[in-house]
Design a protein around this motif. Sequence first.
Motif, PDB file in Angstrom:
ATOM      1  N   SER A  85       0.824  -1.222   0.000  1.00  0.00           N
ATOM      2  CA  SER A  85       0.000   0.000   0.000  1.00  0.00           C
ATOM      3  C   SER A  85       0.852   1.265   0.000  1.00  0.00           C
ATOM      4  O   SER A  85       0.387   2.337  -0.368  1.00  0.00           O
ATOM      5  CB  SER A  85      -0.946   0.006   1.215  1.00  0.00           C
ATOM      6  N   SER A  86       2.120   1.139   0.418  1.00  0.00           N
ATOM      7  CA  SER A  86       3.047   2.272   0.418  1.00  0.00           C
ATOM      8  C   SER A  86       4.042   2.193  -0.726  1.00  0.00           C
ATOM      9  O   SER A  86       5.054   2.909  -0.726  1.00  0.00           O
ATOM     10  CB  SER A  86       3.803   2.322   1.755  1.00  0.00           C
ATOM     11  N   GLY A  87       3.771   1.307  -1.681  1.00  0.00           N
ATOM     12  CA  GLY A  87       4.654   1.175  -2.832  1.00  0.00           C
ATOM     13  C   GLY A  87       5.949   0.455  -2.538  1.00  0.00           C
ATOM     14  O   GLY A  87       6.941   0.614  -3.251  1.00  0.00           O
ATOM     15  N   ILE A  88       5.962  -0.329  -1.470  1.00  0.00           N
ATOM     16  CA  ILE A  88       7.162  -1.063  -1.059  1.00  0.00           C
ATOM     17  C   ILE A  88       6.996  -2.539  -1.426  1.00  0.00           C
ATOM     18  O   ILE A  88       5.949  -3.139  -1.156  1.00  0.00           O
ATOM     19  CB  ILE A  88       7.394  -0.926   0.464  1.00  0.00           C
ATOM     20  N   GLN A  89       8.021  -3.117  -2.036  1.00  0.00           N
ATOM     21  CA  GLN A  89       8.001  -4.540  -2.398  1.00  0.00           C
ATOM     22  C   GLN A  89       8.413  -5.375  -1.182  1.00  0.00           C
ATOM     23  O   GLN A  89       9.534  -5.267  -0.699  1.00  0.00           O
ATOM     24  CB  GLN A  89       8.955  -4.812  -3.555  1.00  0.00           C
ATOM     25  N   PRO A  90       7.530  -6.230  -0.661  1.00  0.00           N
ATOM     26  CA  PRO A  90       7.929  -7.092   0.453  1.00  0.00           C
ATOM     27  C   PRO A  90       8.624  -8.361  -0.034  1.00  0.00           C
ATOM     28  O   PRO A  90       8.242  -8.944  -1.044  1.00  0.00           O
ATOM     29  CB  PRO A  90       6.588  -7.439   1.118  1.00  0.00           C
ATOM     30  N   ILE A  91       9.670  -8.747   0.671  1.00  0.00           N
ATOM     31  CA  ILE A  91      10.336 -10.029   0.422  1.00  0.00           C
ATOM     32  C   ILE A  91      10.496 -10.734   1.765  1.00  0.00           C
ATOM     33  O   ILE A  91      11.094 -10.180   2.694  1.00  0.00           O
ATOM     34  CB  ILE A  91      11.708  -9.848  -0.253  1.00  0.00           C
ATOM     35  N   TRP A  92       9.952 -11.923   1.847  1.00  0.00           N
ATOM     36  CA  TRP A  92      10.039 -12.720   3.064  1.00  0.00           C
ATOM     37  C   TRP A  92      11.118 -13.779   2.886  1.00  0.00           C
ATOM     38  O   TRP A  92      11.064 -14.592   1.968  1.00  0.00           O
ATOM     39  CB  TRP A  92       8.702 -13.382   3.366  1.00  0.00           C
ATOM     40  N   ILE A  93      12.097 -13.759   3.776  1.00  0.00           N
ATOM     41  CA  ILE A  93      13.117 -14.793   3.819  1.00  0.00           C
ATOM     42  C   ILE A  93      12.834 -15.652   5.046  1.00  0.00           C
ATOM     43  O   ILE A  93      12.709 -15.134   6.162  1.00  0.00           O
ATOM     44  CB  ILE A  93      14.534 -14.189   3.882  1.00  0.00           C
ATOM     45  N   ILE A  94      12.712 -16.936   4.828  1.00  0.00           N
ATOM     46  CA  ILE A  94      12.308 -17.858   5.887  1.00  0.00           C
ATOM     47  C   ILE A  94      13.547 -18.463   6.534  1.00  0.00           C
ATOM     48  O   ILE A  94      14.502 -18.829   5.848  1.00  0.00           O
ATOM     49  CB  ILE A  94      11.425 -18.984   5.308  1.00  0.00           C
ATOM     50  N   GLY A  95      13.532 -18.571   7.842  1.00  0.00           N
ATOM     51  CA  GLY A  95      14.634 -19.243   8.527  1.00  0.00           C
ATOM     52  C   GLY A  95      14.739 -20.687   8.052  1.00  0.00           C
ATOM     53  O   GLY A  95      13.727 -21.380   7.912  1.00  0.00           O
ATOM     54  N   ALA A  96      15.962 -21.139   7.806  1.00  0.00           N
ATOM     55  CA  ALA A  96      16.138 -22.512   7.318  1.00  0.00           C
ATOM     56  C   ALA A  96      15.720 -23.544   8.358  1.00  0.00           C
ATOM     57  O   ALA A  96      15.599 -24.732   8.034  1.00  0.00           O
ATOM     58  CB  ALA A  96      17.593 -22.732   6.907  1.00  0.00           C
ATOM     59  N   ASN A  97      15.464 -23.101   9.590  1.00  0.00           N
ATOM     60  CA  ASN A  97      14.913 -24.017  10.592  1.00  0.00           C
ATOM     61  C   ASN A  97      13.498 -24.464  10.225  1.00  0.00           C
ATOM     62  O   ASN A  97      12.972 -25.425  10.788  1.00  0.00           O
ATOM     63  CB  ASN A  97      14.924 -23.368  11.979  1.00  0.00           C
ATOM     64  N   GLN A  98      12.884 -23.769   9.269  1.00  0.00           N
ATOM     65  CA  GLN A  98      11.543 -24.132   8.800  1.00  0.00           C
ATOM     66  C   GLN A  98      11.596 -24.944   7.502  1.00  0.00           C
ATOM     67  O   GLN A  98      10.556 -25.312   6.970  1.00  0.00           O
ATOM     68  CB  GLN A  98      10.702 -22.869   8.572  1.00  0.00           C
ATOM     69  N   LEU A  99      12.792 -25.203   6.985  1.00  0.00           N
ATOM     70  CA  LEU A  99      12.940 -25.968   5.741  1.00  0.00           C
ATOM     71  C   LEU A  99      13.127 -27.443   6.072  1.00  0.00           C
ATOM     72  O   LEU A  99      14.115 -27.827   6.701  1.00  0.00           O
ATOM     73  CB  LEU A  99      14.141 -25.455   4.938  1.00  0.00           C
ATOM     74  N   LYS A 100      12.196 -28.254   5.659  1.00  0.00           N
ATOM     75  CA  LYS A 100      12.255 -29.697   5.876  1.00  0.00           C
ATOM     76  C   LYS A 100      12.328 -30.382   4.512  1.00  0.00           C
ATOM     77  O   LYS A 100      11.314 -30.573   3.844  1.00  0.00           O
ATOM     78  CB  LYS A 100      11.020 -30.194   6.641  1.00  0.00           C
ATOM     79  N   ARG A 101      13.550 -30.724   4.102  1.00  0.00           N
ATOM     80  CA  ARG A 101      13.720 -31.393   2.813  1.00  0.00           C
ATOM     81  C   ARG A 101      13.512 -32.896   2.985  1.00  0.00           C
ATOM     82  O   ARG A 101      14.078 -33.528   3.878  1.00  0.00           O
ATOM     83  CB  ARG A 101      15.098 -31.103   2.231  1.00  0.00           C
ATOM     84  N   ILE A 102      12.691 -33.464   2.114  1.00  0.00           N
ATOM     85  CA  ILE A 102      12.407 -34.899   2.145  1.00  0.00           C
ATOM     86  C   ILE A 102      13.449 -35.636   1.318  1.00  0.00           C
ATOM     87  O   ILE A 102      14.017 -36.635   1.736  1.00  0.00           O
ATOM     88  CB  ILE A 102      10.987 -35.181   1.614  1.00  0.00           C
ATOM     89  N   THR A 103      13.695 -35.120   0.118  1.00  0.00           N
ATOM     90  CA  THR A 103      14.725 -35.650  -0.775  1.00  0.00           C
ATOM     91  C   THR A 103      15.449 -34.452  -1.392  1.00  0.00           C
ATOM     92  O   THR A 103      15.172 -33.299  -1.039  1.00  0.00           O
ATOM     93  CB  THR A 103      14.122 -36.517  -1.903  1.00  0.00           C
TER      94      THR A 103
END
Length: 391
Positions: free
Chosen positions: A137-155
């Motif tokens: 709404s303020s003309g700002i591009q949001p970028i969310w970077i997620i902590g790798a503690n939330q990344l669960k790779r299966i393969t």
Amino acid sequence: MLQAITHQGDQIIIAAKSHAAIQKLKASNQKYYCPVCHSEVRIRAGTEVIPHFAHHANAKCFSIEGGEGEYHEQGKLMIYQWLEKQQLDVKLEPYLSLIKQRPDMLVEIGNKQIAIEFQCAMIPKEVINNRSKGYQSSGIQPIWIIGANQLKRITATTLRISPFLLSMMHQFSSSTSNKLFFFCPDTKQFVIAQHVFIINKRSAIAKFRVRQLMKTTIVDLFREKLLADQELLSLWMREKEKFRTKPIHVSRLGHLWQQWLYRNQTSIIYLPSIIHLPVESQYFMKTPLWIWQSKLVVEYLVKISVGSYLERSRINDLFQSEDHYSKKDFPLIYQVKDPINQYLQLLCKLGIIKQYNLSLYKKQKNIIFHANLEQAINADRILLKQLMNAK
């Protein structure tokens, strides 16, 4: 918080200072204030925590919400320093009074502002959506970077997926793929999962890129590296076999679907191979791939004869508004593509139907139900190989 201001208005980023410099600041009896609520804060620096400023116990401040742990603070500082080293105009924890939000970082590149949030704990997707819309709404591009503690790779090519992760999936233009950004402060690595294809409510296929923090620029994060058709469909072959041979996860929805199959005198084993095909925008559907694709095939496509026309309006009537999410649920996606249209395009590639215009198709081939499991798996392989070779 990693920064505070002095009585003179000078900004102090405590975590960027040496141990000796921090001890000197503590000994000076200088007072420090929160840049958001302007109440007094104190220096916290020990051997087991990253140096930071803390409010007093009775303080009420917007910046305290959602308390930040060591993992988050460390990652945020690393990303901030990484951006600084690229000589970018970056502010740490600025308070945007107009929208009453405080991103972890605010970066200016040319005439564009980017709010970067480093999110290490699960929060409701509504919170993520509201914050993203606030920045936009303020003309700002949001970028969310997620902590790798939330990344669960299966393969090597699959990960655990959740509504939390999907709410932070980005697409920056109509010609780019969807992306999830992860960062690990322990290994100092970015992990980018892109070209994400939902398998079911718990897992997805993606193309992964791992980048060392100090060997990466902000531009590198957005480079495209897609799953080749052959790679995707080869991986999907395995998912098709699981679909045929392993019981669908027990749930009310799955149970109702199996009852529906029974009423239609069929089962998972016998279903046509064109059911359960990969669709990139599946994240937009609330129902699993196999449910809505089987509904379209069994309730409509099977019942019309070869040479008959399919009307898109009739296809739309098969689905209700609760079958899919609203476009408003994905503020980080530039253009939500129609999953039903993507599926119809796959059927066109296979020669099952032919498209005449945006709303009219013609059935070209009969739909084959299989006689047994062996025939079904063989037919699945042949069909996926046909898709690999289709143009």
